[in-house]
Design an enzyme around this catalytic site. Structure first.
Site, PDB file in Angstrom:
ATOM      1  NE  ARG A  46      51.925  22.424  55.560  1.00 11.28           N
ATOM      2  CZ  ARG A  46      50.608  22.354  55.632  1.00 11.28           C
ATOM      3  NH1 ARG A  46      49.921  21.849  54.638  1.00 11.28           N
ATOM      4  NH2 ARG A  46      49.978  22.792  56.693  1.00 11.28           N
ATOM      5  CD  GLU A 504      42.799  38.431  39.980  1.00 13.47           C
ATOM      6  OE1 GLU A 504      43.960  38.810  39.879  1.00 13.47           O
ATOM      7  OE2 GLU A 504      42.218  38.282  41.068  1.00 13.47           O
TER       8      GLU A 504
HETATM    9  C1  F6R Z   1      44.248  39.988  42.959  1.00 12.44           C
HETATM   10  C2  F6R Z   1      45.604  40.111  43.438  1.00 12.44           C
HETATM   11  C3  F6R Z   1      46.297  41.412  43.335  1.00 12.44           C
HETATM   12  C4  F6R Z   1      46.983  41.757  44.654  1.00 12.44           C
HETATM   13  C5  F6R Z   1      47.802  43.057  44.531  1.00 12.44           C
HETATM   14  C6  F6R Z   1      48.431  43.452  45.850  1.00 12.44           C
HETATM   15  O1  F6R Z   1      43.749  38.701  43.081  1.00 12.44           O
HETATM   16  O2  F6R Z   1      46.153  39.156  43.932  1.00 12.44           O
HETATM   17  O3  F6R Z   1      45.419  42.424  42.970  1.00 12.44           O
HETATM   18  O4  F6R Z   1      46.000  41.885  45.628  1.00 12.44           O
HETATM   19  O5  F6R Z   1      48.801  42.895  43.564  1.00 12.44           O
HETATM   20  O6  F6R Z   1      49.309  42.480  46.311  1.00 12.44           O
HETATM   21  P1  F6R Z   1      49.835  42.504  47.790  1.00 12.44           P
HETATM   22  O7  F6R Z   1      48.689  42.288  48.699  1.00 12.44           O
HETATM   23  O8  F6R Z   1      50.840  41.388  47.846  1.00 12.44           O
HETATM   24  O9  F6R Z   1      50.476  43.835  48.020  1.00 12.44           O
END
Ligand code: F6R
Length: 625
Positions: A46, A504
């Site tokens: 959490r 994905e």
């Molecule tokens: C899709 C997913 C990835 C992230 C991307 C960016 O489900 O999780 O496409 O959105 O790798 O990640 P952050 O938001 O952590 O920069």
């Protein structure tokens, strides 16, 4: 009543949102340290940026807390050695104030007589803090939580005892909270209160427990008492007393027996974290909308001063930016260029200077492509604004102003609850900008404010109506090789996000397009029975999307449409429909219309025998280029 393992979303855990874990124990003999340490380990999913415990020994408060993961803090402070018969513990996911020793919980009052742990967000903490400061209280942290300890200290001056002081305190608070408090004035008990944040009580033998979630005490007792919103409980080692916060009246609540194993319980009874996180969205969206108006306003001011504004992100976060670009233009008449982070410097590096604002969105705050682009922009003099789920992440350190999206840790690799939260925060920035620019009519403002209030209800309805239907649609279409997602206007972002989730998790070569663009190429793919999902809210683009549905039907596509519940027109053109509550303001539709698409991807992955929590080749945080 028996709570059994469940493979469908159960009624019971729907309100759980992961963001900080609290625990507490009051026992007749032994010491609280090992019990608290063990429960915090079980709550680590959490939150894990800081840890702390407090107990009462010889009439004095003992507090051990530090920034870091539980095992790191254990090595440094031996929290498992904490003596005492009554104690509270906390594992933190920062919302107010970066991870640090001062901001770790428990928080205490001026005289170290009251200690409190908290999960949630107290909205009116600033006002209460100012009031208490005027009365001479001294604050040590930047948390919203600390005001609770001081307010109880203040109320103890008048109230007949700790329970009443906590009850009076709770009546002053707005927002979401699960609180547990101990005080040297009454060292035999823990008082806890709940509003909107989860809190469960474990009834043991000569010991009683409390926690944010059942796994924390499951090895010690399977007997659980659930607290409702605006209820409080008083735990001594041989009694649990539940009462209403409003009236102080006692409530009779029989314990239930939990048949879950620890693993199922950690997922709130859901088979996968992804499913649990999808069903947390009524609460995580509400928490995102609670983001501090002060920081939202600071961001809006920076945007107002800028000559050029970019939104920067990867993957799902980029889709949140795409939807937000539409909101910025539509609501605030502010032009923003959304860019995939890995393309940013090549495409726009030459334009970046001191008049540029780069609004960066990253759930993890650690995505390498995003951070590289941010560093380059910063070197060129740009102002960096950050929206992230991880306070203390690199993005927060690189940003001139940042806000947390308050989603709690996301364990599933595929982003779900963090998408809807990111877009909610961006929408709040758009509203603040529109207010500053005077582009928001009173009627539109009222419509949006009402919409923000109603959102958790719409999300719950879409999830409970949609779950079974989506599962059946997946069953009927599970053998298709590919799917296409089409939307118009703001729903283009929703279509792209639906596509990303499906490909994905199910490894299917899915396609997404602006529906109007589909006739410029994609349409050649369509043949008999090819499944096309339309995201078709009743918004400004509605009449045009009907034309696109007809085009697909004319090519014998299998049309699955996500529509508002009274939309007979698109329903009559569709082979299958997923219904969403009607009347959602168009700018809020991505938050609700994306939900069946998350479920679609989830059920497809499960149907194909893949684990949706761990899709192949993907990492939760992509820290390489
Ligand atoms: C899709 C997913 C990835 C992230 C991307 C960016 O489900 O999780 O496409 O959105 O790798 O990640 P952050 O938001 O952590 O920069």
């Amino acid at each position: 009543m028996l709570i059994a393992p469940n493979h469908e979303p159960a009624e019971f855990p729907r309100k759980m949102a992961t963001m900080c874990g609290i625990s507490g124990v009051v026992q007749e003999t032994g010491q609280v340290g090992p019990v608290l340490y063990d429960s915090l380990k079980r709550l680590e999913y959490r939150g894990y940026d800081s840890v702390g415990e407090a107990s009462i020994v010889d009439g004095r408060l003992l507090v051990k807390k530090e920034k870091g993961k539980i095992d790191e803090v254990e090595r440094e402070l031996r929290i498992s050695d904490l003596p005492g018969l009554v104690g509270i513990g906390h594992t933190r996911w920062a919302t107010h104030g970066a991870p640090s020793r001062e901001n770790a919980h428990p928080q205490t009052d001026c005289n170290q007589t009251v200690a409190v742990v908290h999960n949630g967000i107290i909205e009116n903490y600033m006002e209460i803090k100012q009031e208490l400061e005027a009365k001479g209280h001294r604050f040590k942290s930047r948390t919203d939580t600390e005001i609770v300890a001081h307010l109880v200290e203040e109320n103890l001056k008048q109230a007949p005892g700790l329970v009443e002081a906590v009850r009076q305190t709770s009546k002053r608070l707005t927002g979401a909270y699960a609180l547990a408090l101990i005080s040297v004035t009454e060292p035999d008990k823990i008082v806890c209160v709940r509003r909107e944040s989860p809190l469960v009580i474990g009834a043991g033998i000569n010991a009683n427990y409390l926690a944010s979630d059942i796994p924390a005490f499951l090895p010690r007792t399977k007997s659980v008492i659930l607290l409702e919103d605006d209820e409080m409980a008083v735990l001594t080692h041989n009694r649990v007393r539940v009462m209403k916060v409003g009236s102080g009246e006692e409530v009779l609540r029989e314990p239930m027996v939990v048949e879950w194993g620890v693993e199922t319980a950690t997922k709130g009874g859901y088979p996968h974290f992804m499913m649990k996180e999808i069903y947390e969205q009524p609460l995580t969206v509400r928490n995102a909308l609670r983001t501090s108006p002060m920081y939202i306003d600071l961001m809006a001011s920076a945007v107002t001063r800028a000559k050029r504004i970019f939104m920067l992100a990867c993957g799902t976060s980029y889709h949140a930016c795409l939807a937000a670009t539409y909101a910025f233009a539509n609501l605030a008449k502010v032009e923003v260029t959304p860019v995939v982070a890995s393309e940013f410097i090549e495409s726009y590096g030459a334009l970046i200077d001191g008049d540029t604002v780069v609004l960066t969105v990253s759930q993890s705050g650690e995505t390498a492509d995003t951070l590289t682009a941010v560093r380059s922009a910063k070197d060129r003099g740009a102002t960096i604004l950050g929206v992230t789920n991880v306070m203390g992440s690199t993005l927060t350190r690189l940003s001139d102003v940042y806000v947390g999206q308050n989603s709690g840790p996301e364990m599933g690799v595929a982003a779900t609850k963090t998408f809807t939260a990111q877009y909610s925060v961006l929408l709040k920035i758009a509203v603040a900008l529109a207010r500053k620019g005077g582009t928001l009519s009173r009627a539109r403002m009222e419509e949006l404010e009402r919409g923000f209030e109603e959102l958790p209800k719409w999300i719950s309805a879409a999830l409970s109506n949609g779950g079974g239907i989506v599962k059946r649609i997946v069953e009927r279409n599970a053998d298709r090789f590919s799917f296409c997602f089409l939307g118009r206007g703001i729903s283009v972002a929703t279509a792209l996000e639906g596509r990303l989730k499906l490909l994905e998790l199910s490894y299917l070569p899915a396609i997404a397009y602006p529906a109007g663009e589909s006739k410029h190429g994609f349409i050649s793919v369509v043949d008999d029975g090819y499944p096309v999902l339309f995201i078709a809210p009743h918004d400004e683009a509605y009449s045009k999307i009907i034309g696109n549905v007809m085009e697909m039907k004319a090519r014998h596509a299998h049309v699955i449409s996500i529509i508002e519940e009274d939309d007979t027109q698109v329903a009559n053109l569709s082979d299958e429909t997923i219904l969403i509550p009607k009347g959602i303001p168009s700018l809020l539709t991505p938050i609700v219309f994306v939900l069946p698409l998350q479920l679609f991807a989830y059920y497809m992955a499960v149907r194909k025998g893949y684990n949706p929590d761990f899709p192949r080749n993907l990492a939760k945080s992509v820290t390489v280029h």
